[in-house]
Design an enzyme around this catalytic site. Structure first.
Site, PDB file in Angstrom:
ATOM      1  N   LYS A  22       0.825  -1.208   0.000  1.00 26.63           N
ATOM      2  CA  LYS A  22       0.000   0.000   0.000  1.00 26.63           C
ATOM      3  C   LYS A  22       0.865   1.266   0.000  1.00 26.63           C
ATOM      4  CE  LYS A  22      -1.211   2.069   3.685  1.00 26.63           C
ATOM      5  NZ  LYS A  22      -1.386   3.194   4.535  1.00 26.63           N
ATOM      6  N   ASN A  23       1.871   1.313   0.860  1.00 24.23           N
ATOM      7  CA  ASN A  23       2.624   2.564   0.992  1.00 24.23           C
ATOM      8  C   ASN A  23       3.559   2.819  -0.194  1.00 24.23           C
ATOM      9  OD1 ASN A  23       1.242   3.267   3.254  1.00 24.23           O
ATOM     10  ND2 ASN A  23       2.832   2.625   4.702  1.00 24.23           N
ATOM     11  N   ARG A  93      -3.806  10.181   3.861  1.00 24.41           N
ATOM     12  CA  ARG A  93      -2.564  10.868   4.161  1.00 24.41           C
ATOM     13  C   ARG A  93      -1.710  11.048   2.903  1.00 24.41           C
ATOM     14  NH1 ARG A  93      -0.065  14.108   7.663  1.00 24.41           N
ATOM     15  NH2 ARG A  93       2.149  13.748   7.698  1.00 24.41           N
ATOM     16  N   PRO A 124       3.367  16.447  10.912  1.00 28.93           N
ATOM     17  CA  PRO A 124       3.791  17.642  10.166  1.00 28.93           C
ATOM     18  C   PRO A 124       4.260  17.316   8.753  1.00 28.93           C
ATOM     19  CG  PRO A 124       5.494  16.991  11.731  1.00 28.93           C
ATOM     20  CD  PRO A 124       4.364  16.001  11.896  1.00 28.93           C
ATOM     21  N   ILE A 125       4.314  18.359   7.888  1.00 34.27           N
ATOM     22  CA  ILE A 125       4.892  18.176   6.547  1.00 34.27           C
ATOM     23  C   ILE A 125       5.996  19.213   6.277  1.00 34.27           C
ATOM     24  CG2 ILE A 125       2.860  17.061   5.511  1.00 34.27           C
ATOM     25  CD1 ILE A 125       2.315  19.781   4.084  1.00 34.27           C
ATOM     26  N   ASP A 307       4.935   0.628  11.940  1.00 27.14           N
ATOM     27  CA  ASP A 307       3.645   0.133  11.451  1.00 27.14           C
ATOM     28  C   ASP A 307       3.374  -1.312  11.872  1.00 27.14           C
ATOM     29  OD1 ASP A 307       3.260   2.579  10.325  1.00 27.14           O
ATOM     30  OD2 ASP A 307       3.705   1.972   8.277  1.00 27.14           O
TER      31      ASP A 307
HETATM   32  C1  EPZ Z   1       4.679   6.892   6.301  1.00 26.22           C
HETATM   33  O1  EPZ Z   1       4.056   8.030   6.843  1.00 26.22           O
HETATM   34  C2  EPZ Z   1       3.629   5.808   6.266  1.00 26.22           C
HETATM   35  N1  EPZ Z   1       2.515   6.282   5.468  1.00 26.22           N
HETATM   36  C3  EPZ Z   1       3.182   5.482   7.687  1.00 26.22           C
HETATM   37  O2  EPZ Z   1       2.362   4.336   7.594  1.00 26.22           O
HETATM   38  C4  EPZ Z   1       4.395   5.127   8.550  1.00 26.22           C
HETATM   39  O3  EPZ Z   1       3.986   4.999   9.900  1.00 26.22           O
HETATM   40  C5  EPZ Z   1       5.471   6.186   8.457  1.00 26.22           C
HETATM   41  O4  EPZ Z   1       5.797   6.456   7.075  1.00 26.22           O
HETATM   42  C6  EPZ Z   1       6.768   5.787   9.162  1.00 26.22           C
HETATM   43  O5  EPZ Z   1       7.257   4.598   8.608  1.00 26.22           O
HETATM   44  C7  EPZ Z   1       2.582   6.226   4.144  1.00 26.22           C
HETATM   45  O6  EPZ Z   1       3.549   5.772   3.552  1.00 26.22           O
HETATM   46  C8  EPZ Z   1       1.399   6.716   3.395  1.00 26.22           C
HETATM   47  P1  EPZ Z   1       7.215   9.990   8.070  1.00 26.22           P
HETATM   48  P2  EPZ Z   1       4.769   9.454   6.743  1.00 26.22           P
HETATM   49  O7  EPZ Z   1       7.232  11.260   7.302  1.00 26.22           O
HETATM   50  O8  EPZ Z   1       5.540   9.503   5.485  1.00 26.22           O
HETATM   51  C9  EPZ Z   1       8.197  13.284  11.407  1.00 26.22           C
HETATM   52  C10 EPZ Z   1       0.480   3.009   7.932  1.00 26.22           C
HETATM   53  O9  EPZ Z   1       0.042   2.539   9.003  1.00 26.22           O
HETATM   54  N2  EPZ Z   1       8.044  14.254  10.306  1.00 26.22           N
HETATM   55  O10 EPZ Z   1       8.245   8.963   7.809  1.00 26.22           O
HETATM   56  O11 EPZ Z   1       3.746  10.485   6.979  1.00 26.22           O
HETATM   57  C11 EPZ Z   1       6.859  12.667  11.804  1.00 26.22           C
HETATM   58  O12 EPZ Z   1       6.180  13.467  12.732  1.00 26.22           O
HETATM   59  C12 EPZ Z   1       0.963   4.432   7.868  1.00 26.22           C
HETATM   60  O13 EPZ Z   1       0.536   2.396   6.864  1.00 26.22           O
HETATM   61  C13 EPZ Z   1       8.375  15.570  10.503  1.00 26.22           C
HETATM   62  O14 EPZ Z   1       8.767  15.968  11.600  1.00 26.22           O
HETATM   63  O15 EPZ Z   1       5.756   9.354   7.969  1.00 26.22           O
HETATM   64  C14 EPZ Z   1       7.308  11.343  12.383  1.00 26.22           C
HETATM   65  O16 EPZ Z   1       7.679  11.501  13.715  1.00 26.22           O
HETATM   66  C15 EPZ Z   1       0.537   5.249   9.016  1.00 26.22           C
HETATM   67  N3  EPZ Z   1       8.242  16.447   9.456  1.00 26.22           N
HETATM   68  C16 EPZ Z   1       8.558  10.989  11.565  1.00 26.22           C
HETATM   69  O17 EPZ Z   1       8.978  12.198  10.953  1.00 26.22           O
HETATM   70  C17 EPZ Z   1       7.811  16.044   8.239  1.00 26.22           C
HETATM   71  O18 EPZ Z   1       7.720  16.887   7.336  1.00 26.22           O
HETATM   72  C18 EPZ Z   1       8.344   9.964  10.462  1.00 26.22           C
HETATM   73  O19 EPZ Z   1       7.259  10.353   9.628  1.00 26.22           O
HETATM   74  C19 EPZ Z   1       7.487  14.695   8.048  1.00 26.22           C
HETATM   75  C20 EPZ Z   1       7.617  13.814   9.087  1.00 26.22           C
END
Ligand code: EPZ
Length: 430
Positions: A22-23, A93, A124-125, A307
């Protein structure tokens, strides 16, 4: 709003086939926006997040055709750079990948802020925005929309990510694919789905090197062409069935996997007392006795995946001894613990740490899936528990697990999906 009814305490046996990741696919589908041709994508999981994304593309003018249940053809040549449909965008998301791809193709994006699973913390993004700005875009967020624009086009740049972020790595990679010159992403995430997105883009004519390491180099190309691509198997779906066997006992052959991607999970299951046999594209998981406690910290790949944390905690509720879990990726991913407690689990949470004291048995209860993986944990606990478990909020589970009921039934589980009459529904906010 339907629910799952599970009559538990049955061991799992047989074979289950894992769907596409999925991801990975939620980034590959938006990537087709940049392709000047027809993309045939195979091994696509029919989960609601994917169906919503295909609908978003169609509403924006793409031609989407299902060739069979797991293969879609997407042709975005006739697409307009419309404002993305807000109601659909808020449902997932991964809608943020449209920012990277629309910027790549049109140098302009207006995208509703992403929705998706809410772990109770902030998602956050800022790192995505930092990357787009480094490539020369101006980005602002107002009225629930992200506006990004680069009237002169995007220019390659060095982007150092302050946190290891899957989404930011993929989004910057997408935007940089057709930028002028070379982009280097440092401190990149290394998850298998990042490599899969890079492989897809390269198959369509991109020039990306280093995906799967923490430095990714992208030389911008002028155009991408159509082609055929098969999505990798879903590492987390595979891990979820493996965790289910740990909770219930039994022995299951998990088919259509890349065993290398599962090593971070397999290592922990072996510590818990599993026997895991690796075959070419399958793993056989057998639970030995007793189920041991473990200590676990979630980390970016190749660490243990966040996850998989809720699913493993569900199994550890039944281990001998006390396990210590540390969530190293998200601020708050323990909302589901309260639900497990309703089934007799003994878990204490303090910030990012959960202390799981094993109990001899769990008992069926009415529980709520509060996000996708939390929902999977409820199903696992229900499969192992004595008595009947009702899992509400299953729309979350169906965002990421294709045919979960049928797949578990095939392993001997007593699980059914039932439609709940309006008047009997549980209140969502508990
Ligand atoms: C992806 O989310 C996955 N989603 C999530 O899976 C997964 O939990 C996550 O990666 C971590 O592996 C998808 O791929 C659609 P990140 P993502 O950016 O990309 C911080 C599931 O259950 N951060 O790697 O949104 C954030 O707060 C889903 O399938 C910032 O600070 O996660 C977190 O602590 C839920 N600033 C860490 O980084 C940003 O701009 C990792 O988040 C982006 C993230």
């Amino acid at each position: 709003m339907d629910k799952f009814i599970i009559n538990g305490n049955k061991t799992l046996h047989g074979e289950v086939t894992v769907s596409g990741a999925k991801n990975a696919v939620v980034a590959i589908i938006p990537a087709t926006i940049m392709v000047n041709g027809v993309c045939r994508i195979e091994n696509v999981p029919r989960v609601s997040d994917v169906i919503i994304q295909l609908e978003i593309l169609q509403q924006m003018g793409a031609r989407v055709r299902s060739l069979n249940p797991t293969t879609v053809e997407i042709d975005c040549r006739g697409m307009r750079n419309a404002r993305t449909p807000e109601d659909l965008m808020r449902k997932l998301r991964a809608s943020y990948y449209l920012i990277g791809t629309l910027l790549g193709r049109y140098h302009k994006a207006e995208v509703a802020m992403p929705g998706g699973c809410n772990f109770g913390g902030v998602r956050p993004i800022d790192q995505h925005v930092k990357g787009f700005e480094a490539l020369g875009a101006t980005v602002s967020i107002k009225n629930g929309y992200v506006y990004a624009e680069a009237p002169q086009g995007l220019r390659g740049a060095n982007v150092y990510l302050d946190v290891v972020s899957v989404g930011a790595t993929m989004n910057v990679m997408l935007a940089a694919t057709m930028a002028q010159g070379q982009t280097v992403i440092e401190n990149a995430a290394k998850e298998p789905h990042i490599v899969d997105l890079a492989n897809f883009l390269n198959a369509m004519g991109a020039d990306i090197m280093g995906a799967g390491t923490d430095v990714i180099k992208i030389r911008g190309v002028e155009t991408l062409h159509g082609g055929t691509y098969s999505v990798i198997p879903d590492q987390i779906e595979a891990g979820t069935y493996m965790a289910a066997v740990m909770a219930t006992g039994g022995s299951v052959l998990v088919r259509n996997v890349i065993p290398k991607h599962l090593e971070c999970i397999t290592a922990k299951l072996e510590e818990m007392g599993a026997q895991v046999e690796e075959l070419d594209d399958a793993v056989r998981v057998t639970r030995l006795e007793p189920l041991n406690k473990i200590n676990l910290k979630t980390l970016p790949y190749p660490g243990f995946p966040t996850d998989m944390q809720p699913q493993l905690v569900a199994a550890l509720c039944l281990a001998q001894g006390t396990s210590v879990i540390t969530e190293g990726v998200w601020d708050n991913r323990y909302r589901y613990v309260e639900e497990l407690r309703r089934m007799g689990a003994r878990i204490q949470v303090d910030g990012k740490v959960a202390i799981v004291e094993g109990v001899p048995e769990l008992t069926g209860a009415k529980v709520q899936a509060c996000d996708l993986r939390a929902g999977a944990a409820m199903v696992i606990a229900g499969l192992a528990a004595h008595g009947t478990t009702e899992v509400d909020g299953i729309a979350y589970i169906e965002r990421g697990y294709e045919n979960i009921v049928e797949k578990l039934q095939g392993l001997g589980a007593d699980i059914t999906r039932v439609t709940v009459p309006e008047e009997d529904r549980m209140p969502m906010a508990r």
